[in-house]
Design a protein around this motif. Structure first.
Motif, PDB file in Angstrom:
ATOM      1  N   ASP A  54       0.867  -1.178   0.000  1.00 18.91           N
ATOM      2  CA  ASP A  54       0.000   0.000   0.000  1.00 18.91           C
ATOM      3  C   ASP A  54       0.904   1.227   0.000  1.00 18.91           C
ATOM      4  OD1 ASP A  54      -1.642   2.155   0.555  1.00 18.91           O
ATOM      5  OD2 ASP A  54      -2.752   1.161   2.164  1.00 18.91           O
ATOM      6  N   SER A  55       1.019   1.878  -1.143  1.00 16.65           N
ATOM      7  CA  SER A  55       1.933   3.022  -1.292  1.00 16.65           C
ATOM      8  C   SER A  55       1.506   4.234  -0.479  1.00 16.65           C
ATOM      9  CB  SER A  55       2.020   3.434  -2.765  1.00 16.65           C
ATOM     10  OG  SER A  55       2.430   2.360  -3.549  1.00 16.65           O
ATOM     11  N   THR A  56       0.277   4.233   0.032  1.00 13.05           N
ATOM     12  CA  THR A  56      -0.201   5.375   0.812  1.00 13.05           C
ATOM     13  C   THR A  56      -0.002   5.164   2.309  1.00 13.05           C
ATOM     14  OG1 THR A  56      -2.467   4.526   1.046  1.00 13.05           O
ATOM     15  CG2 THR A  56      -1.975   5.842  -0.919  1.00 13.05           C
ATOM     16  N   ASP A  57       0.333   3.945   2.717  1.00 13.86           N
ATOM     17  CA  ASP A  57       0.451   3.611   4.141  1.00 13.86           C
ATOM     18  C   ASP A  57       1.893   3.787   4.618  1.00 13.86           C
ATOM     19  OD1 ASP A  57       0.066   2.722   6.693  1.00 13.86           O
ATOM     20  OD2 ASP A  57      -0.720   0.754   6.143  1.00 13.86           O
ATOM     21  N   LYS A  58       2.297   5.048   4.714  1.00 15.77           N
ATOM     22  CA  LYS A  58       3.679   5.354   5.104  1.00 15.77           C
ATOM     23  C   LYS A  58       3.969   4.920   6.537  1.00 15.77           C
ATOM     24  CE  LYS A  58       3.612   9.157   1.856  1.00 15.77           C
ATOM     25  NZ  LYS A  58       3.514  10.598   1.651  1.00 15.77           N
ATOM     26  N   ARG A  90       3.151   2.240   7.995  1.00 18.75           N
ATOM     27  CA  ARG A  90       3.461   0.810   8.137  1.00 18.75           C
ATOM     28  C   ARG A  90       4.490   0.323   7.120  1.00 18.75           C
ATOM     29  NH1 ARG A  90      -1.412  -3.170   8.668  1.00 18.75           N
ATOM     30  NH2 ARG A  90      -2.037  -2.248   6.701  1.00 18.75           N
ATOM     31  N   ILE A  91       5.214   1.223   6.496  1.00 16.29           N
ATOM     32  CA  ILE A  91       6.171   0.794   5.464  1.00 16.29           C
ATOM     33  C   ILE A  91       7.302  -0.038   6.071  1.00 16.29           C
ATOM     34  CG2 ILE A  91       7.663   2.845   5.442  1.00 16.29           C
ATOM     35  CD1 ILE A  91       6.367   1.046   2.293  1.00 16.29           C
ATOM     36  N   GLU A  92       7.702   0.259   7.297  1.00 18.70           N
ATOM     37  CA  GLU A  92       8.744  -0.541   7.956  1.00 18.70           C
ATOM     38  C   GLU A  92       8.220  -1.942   8.279  1.00 18.70           C
ATOM     39  OE1 GLU A  92      12.061  -0.216   8.601  1.00 18.70           O
ATOM     40  OE2 GLU A  92      11.937   1.555   7.328  1.00 18.70           O
ATOM     41  N   GLU A  93       6.984  -2.020   8.746  1.00 17.56           N
ATOM     42  CA  GLU A  93       6.366  -3.325   9.011  1.00 17.56           C
ATOM     43  C   GLU A  93       6.263  -4.128   7.715  1.00 17.56           C
ATOM     44  OE1 GLU A  93       2.091  -5.268  10.416  1.00 17.56           O
ATOM     45  OE2 GLU A  93       2.425  -3.116  10.750  1.00 17.56           O
ATOM     46  N   CYS A  94       5.944  -3.424   6.651  1.00 10.44           N
ATOM     47  CA  CYS A  94       5.852  -4.047   5.326  1.00 10.44           C
ATOM     48  C   CYS A  94       7.212  -4.615   4.915  1.00 10.44           C
ATOM     49  CB  CYS A  94       5.375  -2.988   4.340  1.00 10.44           C
ATOM     50  SG  CYS A  94       4.852  -3.635   2.769  1.00 10.44           S
ATOM     51  N   LYS A  95       8.263  -3.839   5.149  1.00  9.89           N
ATOM     52  CA  LYS A  95       9.622  -4.272   4.819  1.00  9.89           C
ATOM     53  C   LYS A  95      10.018  -5.514   5.627  1.00  9.89           C
ATOM     54  CE  LYS A  95      13.469  -2.353   6.314  1.00  9.89           C
ATOM     55  NZ  LYS A  95      14.536  -1.398   6.610  1.00  9.89           N
ATOM     56  N   GLU A  96       9.707  -5.515   6.916  1.00 11.36           N
ATOM     57  CA  GLU A  96      10.029  -6.656   7.779  1.00 11.36           C
ATOM     58  C   GLU A  96       9.271  -7.917   7.328  1.00 11.36           C
ATOM     59  OE1 GLU A  96       9.096  -5.297  11.721  1.00 11.36           O
ATOM     60  OE2 GLU A  96      10.609  -3.697  11.600  1.00 11.36           O
ATOM     61  N   GLU A 101      -3.210  10.683  -4.496  1.00 10.32           N
ATOM     62  CA  GLU A 101      -2.237  11.755  -4.314  1.00 10.32           C
ATOM     63  C   GLU A 101      -1.447  11.539  -3.017  1.00 10.32           C
ATOM     64  OE1 GLU A 101      -2.188  16.607  -3.986  1.00 10.32           O
ATOM     65  OE2 GLU A 101      -3.953  15.622  -4.852  1.00 10.32           O
ATOM     66  N   GLY A 102      -0.154  11.732  -3.094  1.00  6.65           N
ATOM     67  CA  GLY A 102       0.700  11.574  -1.914  1.00  6.65           C
ATOM     68  C   GLY A 102       1.245  10.171  -1.734  1.00  6.65           C
ATOM     69  N   ALA A 103       0.880   9.248  -2.625  1.00  3.16           N
ATOM     70  CA  ALA A 103       1.399   7.874  -2.528  1.00  3.16           C
ATOM     71  C   ALA A 103       2.903   7.881  -2.767  1.00  3.16           C
ATOM     72  CB  ALA A 103       0.717   6.984  -3.561  1.00  3.16           C
ATOM     73  N   LEU A 104       3.599   6.979  -2.077  1.00  4.99           N
ATOM     74  CA  LEU A 104       5.036   6.835  -2.313  1.00  4.99           C
ATOM     75  C   LEU A 104       5.265   6.382  -3.751  1.00  4.99           C
ATOM     76  CD1 LEU A 104       5.986   4.926   0.960  1.00  4.99           C
ATOM     77  CD2 LEU A 104       6.696   7.255   0.385  1.00  4.99           C
ATOM     78  N   ARG A 105       6.214   7.004  -4.419  1.00  2.37           N
ATOM     79  CA  ARG A 105       6.548   6.589  -5.779  1.00  2.37           C
ATOM     80  C   ARG A 105       7.390   5.313  -5.726  1.00  2.37           C
ATOM     81  NH1 ARG A 105       8.487  11.438  -5.357  1.00  2.37           N
ATOM     82  NH2 ARG A 105      10.553  10.838  -6.095  1.00  2.37           N
ATOM     83  N   VAL A 106       7.472   4.621  -6.854  1.00  2.50           N
ATOM     84  CA  VAL A 106       8.234   3.371  -6.925  1.00  2.50           C
ATOM     85  C   VAL A 106       9.672   3.585  -6.458  1.00  2.50           C
ATOM     86  CG1 VAL A 106       9.205   1.661  -8.517  1.00  2.50           C
ATOM     87  CG2 VAL A 106       6.809   2.280  -8.688  1.00  2.50           C
ATOM     88  N   GLU A 107      10.281   4.690  -6.861  1.00  2.00           N
ATOM     89  CA  GLU A 107      11.662   4.975  -6.476  1.00  2.00           C
ATOM     90  C   GLU A 107      11.796   5.056  -4.952  1.00  2.00           C
ATOM     91  OE1 GLU A 107       9.883   6.919  -8.682  1.00  2.00           O
ATOM     92  OE2 GLU A 107      10.704   5.885 -10.428  1.00  2.00           O
ATOM     93  N   GLU A 108      10.806   5.669  -4.298  1.00  2.00           N
ATOM     94  CA  GLU A 108      10.845   5.801  -2.842  1.00  2.00           C
ATOM     95  C   GLU A 108      10.669   4.442  -2.163  1.00  2.00           C
ATOM     96  OE1 GLU A 108       8.963  10.040  -1.727  1.00  2.00           O
ATOM     97  OE2 GLU A 108       7.663   8.833  -3.032  1.00  2.00           O
ATOM     98  N   ILE A 109       9.806   3.614  -2.715  1.00  2.78           N
ATOM     99  CA  ILE A 109       9.590   2.272  -2.157  1.00  2.78           C
ATOM    100  C   ILE A 109      10.847   1.427  -2.347  1.00  2.78           C
ATOM    101  CG2 ILE A 109       8.284   0.124  -2.486  1.00  2.78           C
ATOM    102  CD1 ILE A 109       5.811   1.936  -2.902  1.00  2.78           C
ATOM    103  N   LYS A 110      11.457   1.526  -3.511  1.00  2.00           N
ATOM    104  CA  LYS A 110      12.704   0.791  -3.761  1.00  2.00           C
ATOM    105  C   LYS A 110      13.777   1.192  -2.758  1.00  2.00           C
ATOM    106  CE  LYS A 110      12.499  -0.175  -8.732  1.00  2.00           C
ATOM    107  NZ  LYS A 110      13.101   0.151 -10.033  1.00  2.00           N
ATOM    108  N   GLU A 111      13.826   2.481  -2.439  1.00  2.00           N
ATOM    109  CA  GLU A 111      14.821   2.979  -1.493  1.00  2.00           C
ATOM    110  C   GLU A 111      14.645   2.319  -0.126  1.00  2.00           C
ATOM    111  OE1 GLU A 111      15.789   7.341  -0.003  1.00  2.00           O
ATOM    112  OE2 GLU A 111      15.721   7.201  -2.201  1.00  2.00           O
TER     113      GLU A 111
END
Length: 198
Positions: A100-104, A106-112, A138-148
């Motif tokens: 979920d690119s909008t769920d900033k 929980r992005i760390e939980e997603c990574k784990e 609007e405001g969703a993380l872009r692919v580049e940001e998720i890759k990072e």
């Protein structure tokens, strides 16, 4: 003679079958993605978002592409269901991990969660497609940001086929490209994970 002809017919008309898991945290859009795949490949209207309930067990969709059948397994993403995902790794041919690119928050939980998947020995060698969903918002993380965010664990993927693609499961943007990428990788990975013949 009938047995010989029948056997020959079955051999000539058999179909390769592949199994693809769709997993990720709850509310990432996994079932919406499955509904969009049904609409694209089966011609059935996708369920409206308000009618899609959280997946408690497993949703299945079978799609025929060329001479092969792909069985998509959409598994529930609630934390207490993560432990059952590993039961499917030995039977599947690829993993689709929906973010979920909008769920900033929980992005760390997603990574784990993603790291646990790729570190499981039974998932070794499986093509992995990460889909950055909800790109229409609007405001969703872009692919580049998720890759990072996920780059720190990308080395653990090893030599297996993997990709990150932007999609909007709700609007259908990028879904065809995602399935095309998957189909090609399933074909290329036959030696490592042979298809089931039906």
């Amino acid at each position: 003679m009938y047995t010989l002809l029948s056997g020959t017919y079955k051999y000539l008309t058999r179909r390769e079958e592949y199994y693809v898991m769709i997993i990720g945290l709850d509310n990432a859009g996994k079932t919406t993605l499955l509904e969009r795949i049904k609409a694209l490949f089966l011609g059935v209207p996708a369920l409206p978002p308000e009618k899609i309930a959280p997946t408690v067990g497993l949703n299945i969709c079978k799609v025929d592409i060329k001479s092969a059948r792909i069985n998509f397994w959409d598994l529930g993403g609630q934390r207490d269901l993560h432990s059952i995902w590993a039961n499917y790794y030995t039977e599947c041919h690829a993993i689709v991990f929906v973010v979920d690119s909008t769920d900033k928050a929980r992005i760390e939980e997603c990574k784990e969660t993603f790291e646990k998947i790729i570190m499981n020995d039974n998932a070794e060698g499986l093509p992995i497609l990460m889909l950055a969903n909800k790109q229409d918002i609007e405001g969703a993380l872009r692919v580049e940001e998720i890759k990072e965010v996920f780059n720190q664990i990308a080395l653990k993927l090893g030599a297996r086929d993997s990709r990150v693609l932007p999609i909007s499961a709700l609007e259908g943007h990028g879904v065809q490209e995602a399935v095309d990428w998957l189909f090609l990788r399933l074909q290329r990975n036959k030696i490592n994970r042979p298809p089931v013949f039906q």
